[in-house]
Design a protein around this motif. Structure first.
Motif, PDB file in Angstrom:
ATOM      1  N   TYR A   1      -8.222   1.477  -6.049  1.00 25.91           N
ATOM      2  CA  TYR A   1      -8.081   0.015  -6.040  1.00 25.91           C
ATOM      3  C   TYR A   1      -8.582  -0.539  -7.366  1.00 25.91           C
ATOM      4  O   TYR A   1      -9.622  -0.109  -7.877  1.00 25.91           O
ATOM      5  CB  TYR A   1      -8.881  -0.544  -4.866  1.00 25.91           C
ATOM      6  CG  TYR A   1      -8.945  -2.035  -4.756  1.00 25.91           C
ATOM      7  CD1 TYR A   1      -7.804  -2.804  -4.663  1.00 25.91           C
ATOM      8  CD2 TYR A   1     -10.171  -2.683  -4.709  1.00 25.91           C
ATOM      9  CE1 TYR A   1      -7.873  -4.178  -4.535  1.00 25.91           C
ATOM     10  CE2 TYR A   1     -10.257  -4.060  -4.571  1.00 25.91           C
ATOM     11  CZ  TYR A   1      -9.105  -4.799  -4.499  1.00 25.91           C
ATOM     12  OH  TYR A   1      -9.181  -6.164  -4.370  1.00 25.91           O
TER      13      TYR A   1
ATOM     14  N   TRP B   1       0.851  -1.181   0.000  1.00 25.90           N
ATOM     15  CA  TRP B   1       0.000   0.000   0.000  1.00 25.90           C
ATOM     16  C   TRP B   1       0.891   1.237   0.000  1.00 25.90           C
ATOM     17  O   TRP B   1       1.947   1.252   0.615  1.00 25.90           O
ATOM     18  CB  TRP B   1      -0.887   0.027   1.228  1.00 25.90           C
ATOM     19  CG  TRP B   1      -1.918  -1.052   1.300  1.00 25.90           C
ATOM     20  CD1 TRP B   1      -1.768  -2.349   0.948  1.00 25.90           C
ATOM     21  CD2 TRP B   1      -3.246  -0.920   1.780  1.00 25.90           C
ATOM     22  NE1 TRP B   1      -2.917  -3.038   1.191  1.00 25.90           N
ATOM     23  CE2 TRP B   1      -3.850  -2.185   1.701  1.00 25.90           C
ATOM     24  CE3 TRP B   1      -3.981   0.146   2.281  1.00 25.90           C
ATOM     25  CZ2 TRP B   1      -5.156  -2.407   2.092  1.00 25.90           C
ATOM     26  CZ3 TRP B   1      -5.278  -0.075   2.676  1.00 25.90           C
ATOM     27  CH2 TRP B   1      -5.867  -1.346   2.573  1.00 25.90           C
TER      28      TRP B   1
ATOM     29  N   ASP C   1      -3.542  -4.552  -6.516  1.00 25.99           N
ATOM     30  CA  ASP C   1      -4.608  -5.335  -7.148  1.00 25.99           C
ATOM     31  C   ASP C   1      -4.796  -6.713  -6.521  1.00 25.99           C
ATOM     32  O   ASP C   1      -5.896  -7.263  -6.533  1.00 25.99           O
ATOM     33  CB  ASP C   1      -4.330  -5.499  -8.651  1.00 25.99           C
ATOM     34  CG  ASP C   1      -4.498  -4.190  -9.399  1.00 25.99           C
ATOM     35  OD1 ASP C   1      -5.207  -3.298  -8.891  1.00 25.99           O
ATOM     36  OD2 ASP C   1      -3.907  -4.056 -10.497  1.00 25.99           O
TER      37      ASP C   1
ATOM     38  N   PRO D   1     -12.232  -1.844  -0.077  1.00 29.74           N
ATOM     39  CA  PRO D   1     -11.210  -0.810   0.111  1.00 29.74           C
ATOM     40  C   PRO D   1     -11.682   0.373   0.955  1.00 29.74           C
ATOM     41  O   PRO D   1     -10.894   0.950   1.700  1.00 29.74           O
ATOM     42  CB  PRO D   1     -10.863  -0.373  -1.305  1.00 29.74           C
ATOM     43  CG  PRO D   1     -11.952  -0.871  -2.164  1.00 29.74           C
ATOM     44  CD  PRO D   1     -12.592  -2.019  -1.477  1.00 29.74           C
TER      45      PRO D   1
ATOM     46  N   ILE E   1      -4.062   0.859  -3.261  1.00 28.46           N
ATOM     47  CA  ILE E   1      -4.123  -0.508  -2.743  1.00 28.46           C
ATOM     48  C   ILE E   1      -3.755  -1.457  -3.889  1.00 28.46           C
ATOM     49  O   ILE E   1      -4.269  -1.309  -5.001  1.00 28.46           O
ATOM     50  CB  ILE E   1      -5.541  -0.822  -2.215  1.00 28.46           C
ATOM     51  CG1 ILE E   1      -5.916   0.209  -1.142  1.00 28.46           C
ATOM     52  CG2 ILE E   1      -5.624  -2.239  -1.675  1.00 28.46           C
ATOM     53  CD1 ILE E   1      -7.367   0.144  -0.708  1.00 28.46           C
TER      54      ILE E   1
END
Length: 135
Positions: free
Chosen positions: A123, A69, A89, A95, A87
């Protein structure tokens, strides 16, 4: 009350010159705040007056994020700082609720300068609904 009674009892007893001197030094140190947390309290007061680099405080707060992250540089928009949280994958979950757990604690120095900190998750190559952190 109990402490005062014991101190009077100790001070009232006969003791050698060295004992009286040690007692006087101990009482003086306690009165001046060098005993329990005196220098630590002074250090905390000094931290209060140092100028806050709010972007650095925000970056430092997000140093403890999970592996993979990362955040973009915090941006100021309409008196609110916004942080995009990227974030990976391969991560699985919601999220928005995950980012909600990243809000700074109430004692954080961030809240001395900021009223609202908006966290926007990014995300799977798209933005998700954000979270407003408030003190």
């Amino acid at each position: 009350m109990e402490h005062d009674r014991r101190m009077k009892a100790v001070a009232g007893k006969r003791c050698s010159g060295k004992g009286r001197a040690a007692l006087a030094v101990g009482l003086l140190a306690g009165a001046l705040g060098f005993g329990l947390g005196g220098p630590a309290l002074a250090q905390d007061a000094e931290m209060e007056w140092r100028p806050i680099d709010i972007r650095q405080e925000i970056r430092a707060h997000f140093d403890r994020m999970p592996y993979g992250w990362w955040i973009r540089e915090p941006e100021l928009h309409l008196n609110t700082y916004e942080v995009e949280v990227n974030i990976p994958d391969w991560w699985r979950g919601n999220p928005t609720s995950a980012v909600n757990t990243l809000c700074p604690e109430r004692q954080s120095r961030i809240w001395k300068e900021v009223k609202i900190l908006t966290l926007r998750p990014f995300y799977q190559k798209r933005p998700w609904p954000g979270v407003d952190c408030r003190r």
